[in-house]
Design an enzyme around this catalytic site. Structure first.
Site, short mmCIF file in Angstrom:
data_model
loop_
_atom_site.label_atom_id
_atom_site.label_comp_id
_atom_site.label_asym_id
_atom_site.label_seq_id
_atom_site.Cartn_x
_atom_site.Cartn_y
_atom_site.Cartn_z
N GLU A 87 2.06 -5.96 2.63
CA GLU A 87 2.22 -4.84 1.70
C GLU A 87 1.76 -3.57 2.41
OE1 GLU A 87 0.15 -5.21 -2.07
OE2 GLU A 87 1.14 -3.40 -2.82
N ASN A 127 6.29 -8.84 -9.56
CA ASN A 127 4.98 -9.15 -8.97
C ASN A 127 3.93 -8.94 -10.05
OD1 ASN A 127 2.89 -9.40 -6.75
ND2 ASN A 127 2.40 -7.38 -7.57
N GLU A 128 3.11 -9.93 -10.29
CA GLU A 128 2.02 -9.84 -11.25
C GLU A 128 2.48 -9.22 -12.58
OE1 GLU A 128 -1.61 -8.18 -9.59
OE2 GLU A 128 -1.98 -10.06 -8.53
N CYS A 151 1.67 -4.90 -5.58
CA CYS A 151 1.84 -3.89 -6.63
C CYS A 151 2.81 -2.79 -6.24
CB CYS A 151 0.49 -3.25 -6.94
SG CYS A 151 -0.68 -4.37 -7.67
O1 AHR Z 1 -3.26 -7.57 -2.45
C1 AHR Z 1 -3.60 -6.43 -3.16
C2 AHR Z 1 -3.01 -6.42 -4.54
O2 AHR Z 1 -3.55 -7.46 -5.31
C3 AHR Z 1 -1.53 -6.67 -4.63
O3 AHR Z 1 -0.79 -5.53 -4.42
C4 AHR Z 1 -1.36 -7.16 -6.03
O4 AHR Z 1 -0.25 -8.00 -6.18
C5 AHR Z 1 -2.67 -7.82 -6.35
O5 AHR Z 1 -3.20 -7.38 -7.53
#
Ligand code: AHR
Length: 658
Positions: free
Chosen positions: A47, A375-376, A244
Site C-alpha cells: 500500500e 477493503n475492510e 484503506c
Molecule cells: O495496513 C494499514 C491499514 O490497516 C490498511 O490500509 C487497512 O486496510 C487496515 O486498517
C-alpha cells in the site's frame, strides 16, 4: 524418606523442570498428507502508506514534480532575487489538460545563472557516488536563448552532480528534454537546484530526477534495494494497491486504476489518504502521483513471481471516515472497472483493454486469477454491493476468484455477520485482518483448527502483532511481535486447507515519513532493512513446502503446549521434509523428533534458527541483522533427530527425503 524430604525432593523436581524442560518427542508422519499448501500461501501486501510508493519504491526523487500538490509550491522554492513580481507563476490550463492542469511559467530577463528553482526531494534526496542520474522536464518556450543549469547539492552544500540543458522548442507544443550526469558523492539528504540563464519565457512541467540503478534498470522505475527485499521473500502473491487507500476518505479519493495507466504526465494526482489520517503523524506533503500505477504493479508481480491480487473499490468510501456510498443504481461504473481490469490484465490485443496493455509494452497476459472487491468494508450495504459485483464478474469470468472483506476485526458482531453471510454466498476467499497484541497471536494458533474445511477459503490479508495498541505510533517491530506471528503462522500453515493466503501489513515505512507502525521493512533515502517480522515472513515463505503432514506431541497438534508451536510439510519438488517449530518460552527445550513414514533419509539436515534472548530487541539501520536467520547442519540418526530449541526461537528444519 520422611515427608519433609519428599516435599523438598518434589519441589526440586518441579523447579528443575521449569528451568530446562524434560525431553519431549514430536512425531512427524511424513506419509500422511493432511492438506495441500497453495503456492499463494505466503505473499505480500503493498500500500502507498508510510511513503511506500511516492518517496518509496517509486524511485522519483523530485517531490511535487508537476506542481499539482494542494499547495503548488510545496517542495519547491525560488532561488535568487526575482526581478519583477510574477517571474515565476504557477499557471492552470484546466480546460486543456484536466489530468495535469498546472505548470510553471518562468519569465527571464537577462538571467545569469542567478535565478532558479530548488526541490527538496521527499525527505531530501538519497544520492550515490558514481551512479548515473536522469534528469528531465516537459517544456515549451518563447525564446531559444535559454540555458538551464542542473545542480545536485549535498547536505554539506557541495555540488555533487551537474549538467546543462539547452532547450530548443519554441512554440506551443510541449516536449520532453533529458540529460544524464554522474554523482560525485554519496549523500542521504541532497537537494536539486535548477538555475536559468538567458532571456525569454519558458514553461516547465513534470520536472523529474531518477537514479539509473532502478529495479531491472527500467528508466523511471522502482528502487531496486526495496524490491530485492520483496523478491528475496519469493512471495506467492502481491496484493495492491492497499488497504484503506482503495476506499479513500471519500469516494472522490478512491483508487481508480484506469487513471493510473498510460503516459505518466496524464495520470491525475490525488491526495494520499494517509496525508492527515493519523493525527499524531500528519504528512501534509503526501500525495499519489501514480507514477507507479496498475501496469507497473502487474509488471512487479510478474518480476517477483507473485500472483497479482488487485483490490478494487466496491462503491463504498472508508467507513471510519466519510462512509460515502454509491447508490445501487450508480454502481455500474464501479463494476465495469472490475470487468475491464480483467480484460486489461488477461485478454489478447484484439480486445479494447488488451490492446491498451499491449501498447504499454506487455502483449502477453498477466494471468490474473483473483481480484478483491472492497477493503475492510462491512454491513449489509457491503453485501448488497458485493452481490452485484459477483453476479456481473462471474457471468463473464467464472474462473476468476473473488476476495471478499470480512471487515476490520477478526471477531465481533461485524465479523460474525459477514463471516456467516459471505459463507452462505459461497465466497471464494474471505479476507480477515488481525492487528492484535502478541498474546492474541499466541492464543490464536488454533484459530483455524475448527474452521470448515470445505467452502470458502481464508485469506489472512493483513496482520501484524502490535507491541502497543493498534494505530499507536509507539508500536515497534520487536522480536516478541515477530515470534508471536511465527507461532500464529504455524496454525495458518497447519490449516492450509482452510487458509490459502496470508500477508503481513503494512509492508514498507520510511523512517522520516511514516504514519503507521509496525511495518515489515524500514527504509531511509539510501538503505533498507528487514525487521525480525520480515525474517519470519521470509522463512515461512521460502520454506513452505507443498503438502502439510502432521507433527504431534502426545498425539495432538502442537499449538502452545509448553509454549511450543509447530507445523510440518513435505516439499514434493525438492523431496524434502520441512519442520517449523517455535519455542516461545524463556527456556531451552530438548526435543526429539521421530520421523515416521519416510523411506530413506540423509544423515544430515539443515537447521535455520531465528532467535534472540531479548524479546524487546529490534533490527535497525545500524544493526540490520541483529536478529537474522543462522544456518547450520544437524545430524540425523536413523529416524530420530535431537534438537535443543533455544529460548525464544523459530527453528526451521529441512531434511532431504531423496
Ligand atoms: O495496513 C494499514 C491499514 O490497516 C490498511 O490500509 C487497512 O486496510 C487496515 O486498517
Amino acid at each position: 524418606m520422611n515427608f519433609i524430604k519428599l516435599l523438598v525432593c518434589c519441589l526440586f523436581l518441579i523447579l528443575n523442570s521449569s528451568t530446562v524442560f524434560a525431553q519431549k518427542t514430536f512425531v512427524v508422519k511424513a506419509n500422511e498428507i493432511k492438506a495441500s499448501i497453495q503456492p499463494t500461501m505466503w505473499g505480500v501486501f503493498f500500500e502507498d502508506i508510510n511513503l511506500g510508493a511516492d518517496g518509496g519504491i517509486y524511485a522519483e526523487l523530485i517531490k511535487n514534480r508537476s506542481f499539482e500538490f494542494k499547495k503548488p509550491m510545496m517542495g519547491w522554492r525560488v532561488l535568487g532575487l526575482t526581478k519583477t513580481e510574477g517571474d515565476f507563476q504557477v499557471l492552470n490550463r484546466q480546460d486543456a489538460n484536466t489530468a495535469n492542469p498546472r505548470y510553471m511559467h518562468i519569465v527571464l530577463n537577462h538571467a545569469k545563472h542567478d535565478l532558479g528553482l530548488s526541490n527538496e526531494g521527499f525527505r531530501g534526496m538519497g544520492i550515490k557516488k558514481d551512479l548515473g542520474y536522469d534528469f528531465s522536464f516537459m517544456y515549451r518556450q518563447k525564446s531559444s536563448d535559454i540555458k538551464v543549469h542542473i545542480e545536485l547539492v549535498s547536505s554539506k552544500g557541495e555540488i555533487i552532480g551537474k549538467t546543462i540543458i539547452q532547450p530548443n522548442n519554441t512554440g506551443d507544443v510541449w516536449k520532453k528534454i533529458s540529460a544524464s550526469f554522474i554523482a560525485k558523492e554519496t549523500d542521504m539528504k541532497s537537494h536539486l537546484n535548477i538555475w536559468f540563464e538567458g532571456d525569454g519565457v519558458i514553461d516547465l512541467d513534470m520536472i523529474s530526477l531518477f537514479p539509473k540503478d532502478t529495479w531491472k534498470n527500467r528508466p523511471g522505475g522502482m528502487r531496486a534495494d526495496m524490491i530485492q527485499l520483496l523478491a528475496d521473500m519469493k512471495p506467492g502473491f502481491i496484493r495492491f494497491p492497499g488497504g484503506c487507500i482503495v476506499e479513500g476518505y471519500d469516494l472522490s479519493q478512491r483508487y481508480q486504476w484506469k487513471k493510473t495507466i498510460g503516459p505518466i504526465e496524464e495520470r491525475q494526482l490525488i491526495i494520499n489518504r494517509w496525508n492527515t489520517e493519523i493525527v499524531n503523524r500528519p504528512t501534509l506533503d503526501y500525495f499519489q502521483t501514480f507514477g507507479l500505477g496498475f501496469f507497473e504493479y502487474f509488471q512487479l508481480a510478474e518480476d517477483i513471481g507473485a500472483e497479482p491480487l488487485p483490490i478494487l473499490n466496491c462503491g463504498m468510501a472508508c467507513q471510519f471516515n466519510s462512509s460515502e456510498l454509491v447508490p445501487i443504481e450508480g454502481l455500474d461504473p464501479y463494476v465495469k472497472d472490475a470487468i475491464d481490469l480483467i480484460e486489461f490484465a488477461n485478454a489478447d490485443s484484439t480486445t479494447y483493454w488488451g490492446k491498451i496493455r499491449a501498447s504499454l509494452g506487455h502483449a502477453a497476459s498477466f494471468h490474473l486469477k483473483m481480484i478483491g472487491i472492497g477493503n475492510e468494508n462491512w454491513g449489509p450495504q457491503y453485501v448488497e454491493r458485493l452481490k452485484i459485483f459477483t453476479k456481473a464478474i462471474k457471468e463473464k469470468y467464472p474462473d476468476i476468484k473473488l476476495v471478499y472483506s470480512s471487515g476490520t476485526d477478526p471477531e465481533g458482531e461485524r465479523f460474525n455477520y459477514l463471516n456467516s453471510v459471505l459463507r452462505k454466498m459461497n465466497a471464494d476467499i474471505i479476507d480477515e485482518h488481525y492487528y492484535r497484541r502478541p498474546e492474541w497471536f499466541l492464543a490464536n494458533a488454533k484459530r483455524y483448527d475448527n474452521y470448515p474445511k470445505d467452502g470458502s477459503k481464508v485469506f489472512g490479508g493483513e496482520y501484524a502483532a502490535q507491541s502497543d495498541h493498534t494505530v499507536s505510533v509507539n508500536n515497534k517491530n520487536t522480536w516478541l511481535t515477530a515470534l508471536s506471528e511465527a507461532a500464529f503462522m504455524t496454525g495458518l500453515e497447519r490449516n492450509a486447507d482452510v487458509v490459502s493466503m496470508a500477508s503481513y501489513a503494512p509492508l514498507f515505512a520510511h523512517i522520516d515519513g511514516w504514519q503507521w507502525t509496525p511495518d515489515l521493512i524500514w527504509v531511509n533515502n539510501l538503505q533498507s532493512y528487514g525487521t525480525p517480522d520480515y525474517y519470519v515472513q521470509k522463512l515461512f515463505s521460502t520454506n513452505k513446502g507443498t503438502k502439510v503432514v502432521p507433527i504431534t506431541l502426545n498425539n495432538e497438534a502442537v499449538t502452545g503446549q509448553d509454549s511450543l508451536y509447530a507445523t510440518s510439510a513435505i516439499d514434493e519438488v525438492e523431496k524434502e521434509l520441512i519442520i517449523k517449530i517455535v519455542n516461545a518460552s524463556v527456556k531451552h527445550q530438548n526435543q526429539a523428533i521421530l520421523l515416521d513414514g519416510v523411506k530413506s533419509l540423509t544423515t544430515k539436515g539443515k537447521l535455520i534458527v531465528l532467535k534472540s534472548d531479548n524479546l524487546y530487541s529490534v533490527n535497525s539501520f545500524e544493526h540490520p541483522e541483529n536478529i537474522a536467520p543462522k544456518e547450520s547442519e544437524i545430524d540425523i540418526k536413523g529416524r530420530k533427530i535431537l534438537l535443543d530449541l533455544s529460548p525464544y526461537s523459530l527453528n526451521v528444519l529441512r531434511i532431504s527425503m531423496k
